[in-house]
Enzyme design. Structure first.
Site, PDB file in Angstrom:
ATOM      1  N   ALA A 185       0.824  -1.211   0.000  1.00 14.73           N
ATOM      2  CA  ALA A 185       0.000   0.000   0.000  1.00 14.73           C
ATOM      3  C   ALA A 185       0.857   1.259   0.000  1.00 14.73           C
ATOM      4  O   ALA A 185       0.385   2.333  -0.370  1.00 14.73           O
ATOM      5  CB  ALA A 185      -0.911   0.000   1.224  1.00 14.73           C
ATOM      6  N   GLU A 206     -10.372  -4.846   6.749  1.00 14.35           N
ATOM      7  CA  GLU A 206      -9.600  -5.475   7.823  1.00 14.35           C
ATOM      8  C   GLU A 206      -8.100  -5.505   7.526  1.00 14.35           C
ATOM      9  O   GLU A 206      -7.423  -6.507   7.772  1.00 14.35           O
ATOM     10  CB  GLU A 206     -10.113  -6.906   8.062  1.00 14.35           C
ATOM     11  CG  GLU A 206     -11.510  -6.972   8.669  1.00 14.35           C
ATOM     12  CD  GLU A 206     -11.478  -6.734  10.172  1.00 14.35           C
ATOM     13  OE1 GLU A 206     -11.408  -5.552  10.560  1.00 14.35           O
ATOM     14  OE2 GLU A 206     -11.495  -7.713  10.921  1.00 14.35           O
TER      15      GLU A 206
END
Length: 203
Positions: A104, A121
């Site tokens: 990410a 999550e």
């Protein structure tokens, strides 16, 4: 407790036999949270979407089922997750679904590519979270949505002592981080007992 901790620590980066078991576990246990959260997003036909931390690939399938003629991308830091997500979506792989290994922190996508980015999550494990949020904002189209779905909603959650490498955030903390990253119209949705979806738009 040792085996339990070993199993749940696979949440961060599934590997090996335990990791494969965790991916199956996550695919099914995350379903209620994901289905509820996606109803709040109001997914539209023809969208190009990205699931960051795609795990076992079921969220990708759910996104695809909610948008006719969609393109759905998934990315995960775990090689095991990428393998599982590709297998789960084998019928549409490299046609409507594209799964990549990566972080990410450095999304391998063009600026303003996506109508929607989801994170189910997973933000607990993102390094340098503010930088990751800037990456998400970069790849969103103007007016694009980012939806964070979490089940651990206490910053001092007991899960942080069980799952190695986990940082828990309250929904309010996540909303503030989205605000600081430049997202607009940020909002928190809650569902008992502990589900929360935190959303923002790119201006």
């Amino acid at each position: 407790m040792g085996l339990l901790k070993s199993f749940f620590s696979q949440c961060a980066r599934p590997e090996g036999t335990l990791g494969r078991a965790m991916l199956c576990f996550m695919n099914y246990t995350h379903a209620p949270l994901t289905n509820w959260g996606l109803k709040l997003v109001h997914v539209q036909d023809g969208w190009t979407m990205l699931d960051v931390g795609c795990g076992g690939g079921f969220t990708i399938r759910r996104l695809l089922s909610r948008s006719k003629d969609a393109q759905v991308y998934g990315i995960d830091i775990s090689e095991e997750s990428v393998t599982k997500a590709r297998k789960v979506n084998a019928d549409v792989l490299d046609k409507q679904v594209y799964v990549t290994q990566g972080s990410a922190e450095q999304l391998p996508y063009s600026d303003e590519m996506f109508d929607l980015v989801t994170a189910v999550e997973t933000v607990y494990f993102w390094p340098n979270l503010p930088d990751c949020l800037q990456e998400v904002r970069r790849v969103l189209k103007p007016g694009g949505k980012f939806a964070i779905m979490v089940e651990v909603v206490d910053s001092d959650s007991k899960w942080t002592s069980i799952v190695e490498g986990m940082t828990a955030y309250t929904p309010e903390q996540l909303k503030t981080l989205l605000d600081d990253a430049g997202f607009i119209q940020t909002e928190i949705h809650r569902k008992k007992p502990t589900y929360a979806t935190i959303m923002g738009l790119k201006a």
